[in-house]
Design an enzyme around this catalytic site. Structure first.
Site, PDB file in Angstrom:
ATOM      1  N   LYS A  49       0.849  -1.203   0.000  1.00  0.00           N
ATOM      2  CA  LYS A  49       0.000   0.000   0.000  1.00  0.00           C
ATOM      3  C   LYS A  49       0.879   1.245   0.000  1.00  0.00           C
ATOM      4  O   LYS A  49       2.047   1.213   0.413  1.00  0.00           O
ATOM      5  CB  LYS A  49      -0.950   0.020   1.196  1.00  0.00           C
ATOM      6  CG  LYS A  49      -0.276   0.014   2.595  1.00  0.00           C
ATOM      7  CD  LYS A  49       0.204   1.345   3.079  1.00  0.00           C
ATOM      8  CE  LYS A  49       1.045   1.282   4.344  1.00  0.00           C
ATOM      9  NZ  LYS A  49       1.671   2.551   4.726  1.00  0.00           N
ATOM     10  N   ASP A  66      -2.154  -1.011   9.831  1.00  0.00           N
ATOM     11  CA  ASP A  66      -2.430  -1.004   8.392  1.00  0.00           C
ATOM     12  C   ASP A  66      -3.239  -2.220   7.928  1.00  0.00           C
ATOM     13  O   ASP A  66      -3.638  -2.290   6.773  1.00  0.00           O
ATOM     14  CB  ASP A  66      -1.109  -1.017   7.601  1.00  0.00           C
ATOM     15  CG  ASP A  66      -0.392   0.322   7.681  1.00  0.00           C
ATOM     16  OD1 ASP A  66      -1.081   1.357   7.757  1.00  0.00           O
ATOM     17  OD2 ASP A  66       0.847   0.321   7.654  1.00  0.00           O
TER      18      ASP A  66
HETATM   19  O1  C5P Z   1       0.003  -0.614  14.817  1.00  0.00           O
HETATM   20  P1  C5P Z   1       1.400  -0.792  14.342  1.00  0.00           P
HETATM   21  O2  C5P Z   1       2.048  -2.010  14.915  1.00  0.00           O
HETATM   22  O3  C5P Z   1       1.505  -0.707  12.875  1.00  0.00           O
HETATM   23  O4  C5P Z   1       2.206   0.461  14.890  1.00  0.00           O
HETATM   24  C1  C5P Z   1       3.590   0.473  15.095  1.00  0.00           C
HETATM   25  C2  C5P Z   1       3.931   1.622  16.002  1.00  0.00           C
HETATM   26  O5  C5P Z   1       3.726   2.858  15.334  1.00  0.00           O
HETATM   27  C3  C5P Z   1       3.104   1.715  17.249  1.00  0.00           C
HETATM   28  O6  C5P Z   1       3.641   0.936  18.288  1.00  0.00           O
HETATM   29  C4  C5P Z   1       3.170   3.199  17.581  1.00  0.00           C
HETATM   30  O7  C5P Z   1       4.407   3.495  18.225  1.00  0.00           O
HETATM   31  C5  C5P Z   1       3.213   3.839  16.211  1.00  0.00           C
HETATM   32  N1  C5P Z   1       1.877   4.255  15.750  1.00  0.00           N
HETATM   33  C6  C5P Z   1       1.291   5.395  16.292  1.00  0.00           C
HETATM   34  N2  C5P Z   1       0.042   5.753  15.873  1.00  0.00           N
HETATM   35  C7  C5P Z   1      -0.600   5.054  14.911  1.00  0.00           C
HETATM   36  C8  C5P Z   1      -0.003   3.916  14.334  1.00  0.00           C
HETATM   37  C9  C5P Z   1       1.239   3.540  14.779  1.00  0.00           C
HETATM   38  O8  C5P Z   1       1.867   6.036  17.164  1.00  0.00           O
HETATM   39  N3  C5P Z   1      -1.815   5.440  14.517  1.00  0.00           N
END
Ligand code: C5P
Length: 301
Positions: free
Chosen positions: A15, A146
Site C-alpha cells: 500500500k 495497516d
Molecule cells: O500498529 P502498528 O504495529 O503498525 O504500529 C507500530 C507503532 O507505530 C506503534 O507501536 C506506535 O508506536 C506507532 N503508531 C502510532 N500511531 C498510529 C499507528 C502507529 O503512534 N496510529
C-alpha cells in the site's frame, strides 16, 4: 485467489499513503490519523496449505530473504494472523505459510500487514469460515494499524489509529477512475515506525482540503492534481533524521516524477508519473543503483 484442494495461492498487495495527516496524540500512546490508502500492484505471493492432521503453524519465506529481517516465527505478523484465526474460530487444523516476498521489509509499504491481511482472507476461504470482511478487518486491527485497510482493499479512508476504515467511494467505482502509475523507491535503510511517530513534532493538520483535494483527484484520475495534493505529516521528521530517504526523494524528483512523497513512516518513497511510458523513462533515469519498481494503483473499489 486460486484454490486447489487444501492449498490457496493469493497476491497480497503493498500500500501507499497518498495523504497521511496526524491529528494528535491519543491517551493510548498511538496517534490519531487520517489517511487515504491505496493498494498497488507490487505484491507478495502467499501460498497457504491447510494441515488438517495437526495444528502447528509454519512459515517459510523466499527467495533470497534475510531470515533475520522477518523476526522470530511466532512474532511474524502472518503467523500471528493465522493463530488469531485458529483461536477465534476454534479451528482444529494448522497451516503452512509460504511467502514469496517482493515488498521491501520495514519499508512503509505495509509488507508485513499485507501478508497478515492475505492470511486472514486466505484462511477464511481455505477453512470455509465465510466470515464477513468487516469481522476480518476488526481481527486485523489487533495485529497492526495497516491491516484493516488491506483487508478492505481498494482506495480507503483510514482513521483513528488505523482501525476505522471505509471505502473512499463506497461500493461503486466512480466512472472513469483509472488510478495512477507511480515509481516506488527504497534506499535500504530502516525507519522504525515507533521512532518516527515519537519524533513527530508537527502541528495539527486537520485541514479538510487535504482530504478533499486528494479524493477528487482520484475520482477523476487527475494525476497532476494528485501530485499537488500529496501530504505526509511524518515526512519532515523522517527527511531530517534519515538523509538517505530525503536523497531518494530528491532522485525521484530529478528523474521527472510529477510529485514525490514518503510512504507511511518510510523508508520507501514514491513518485507519481503521467503514465506507463513516463514511468519507464523515470526508471531508466534512476538507473540500477537504487531499488525501485514501476507499479500502478489497484482498482479503487
Ligand atoms: O500498529 P502498528 O504495529 O503498525 O504500529 C507500530 C507503532 O507505530 C506503534 O507501536 C506506535 O508506536 C506507532 N503508531 C502510532 N500511531 C498510529 C499507528 C502507529 O503512534 N496510529
Amino acid at each position: 485467489m486460486v484454490r486447489a484442494g487444501s492449498v490457496i495461492t493469493l497476491e497480497a498487495p503493498a500500500k501507499i499513503n497518498l495523504t497521511l495527516e496526524i491529528l494528535g496524540k491519543r491517551p493510548d500512546g498511538y496517534h490519531e490519523l487520517r489517511s487515504i490508502v491505496m493498494p498497488v500492484s507490487l505484491t507478495d505471493t502467499l501460498t497457504l496449505t491447510s494441515t488438517y492432521a495437526q495444528t502447528a503453524l509454519t512459515l517459510t519465506v523466499g527467495p533470497g530473504v534475510d531470515a533475520t529481517k522477518i523476526g522470530a516465527v511466532d512474532r511474524n505478523l502472518a503467523v500471528r494472523a493465522a493463530r488469531l484465526m485458529q483461536e477465534r474460530y476454534r479451528i482444529n487444523a494448522g497451516a503452512r505459510i509460504h511467502i514469496h516476498k517482493r515488498i521491501p521489509i520495514g519499508g512503509g509499504l505495509g509488507g508485513g500487514s499485507a501478508d497478515a491481511a492475505g492470511v486472514l482472507l486466505g484462511l477464511n476461504a481455505l477453512w470455509e469460515l465465510a466470515r464477513p470482511r468487516e469481522e476480518l478487518m476488526a481481527l486485523g486491527a489487533d495485529l497492526g494499524s495497516d491491516v484493516p485497510a488491506l483487508v478492505h482493499g481498494g482506495a480507503v479512508l483510514m482513521e483513528g489509529r488505523g482501525e476505522r476504515v471505509s471505502g473512499l467511494f463506497g461500493d461503486r467505482p466512480p466512472a472513469g477512475c483509472e488510478g495512477f502509475w507511480l515509481v516506488l523507491a527504497n534506499p535500504g535503510v530502516m525507519c522504525p515506525t515507533p521512532d518516527v511517530f515519537r519524533k513527530w513534532r508537527g502541528g495539527l493538520t486537520a485541514s479538510p482540503s487535504i482530504l478533499h483535494n486528494m479524493t477528487s483527484s482520484i475520482r477523476i484520475s487527475d494525476v497532476s492534481a494528485a501530485a499537488d495534493a500529496l501530504y505526509n505529516g511524518l515526512q519532515p521528521g523522517v527527511f531530517e533524521s534519515y538523509p538517505d530517504v530525503a536523497q531518494t526523494a530528491a532522485q525521484l524528483q530529478e528523474a521527472g516524477c510529477l510529485g514525490v512523497l514518503l510512504s507511511g513512516s518510510g523508508a520507501s518513497v514514491f513518485g507519481l508519473v503521467r503514465d506507463e511510458v513516463h514511468g519507464q523513462e523515470v526508471s531508466r533515469r534512476l538507473g540500477s543503483g537504487l531499488w525501485h519498481v514501476l507499479v500502478r494503483t489497484c482498482p479503487v473499489v
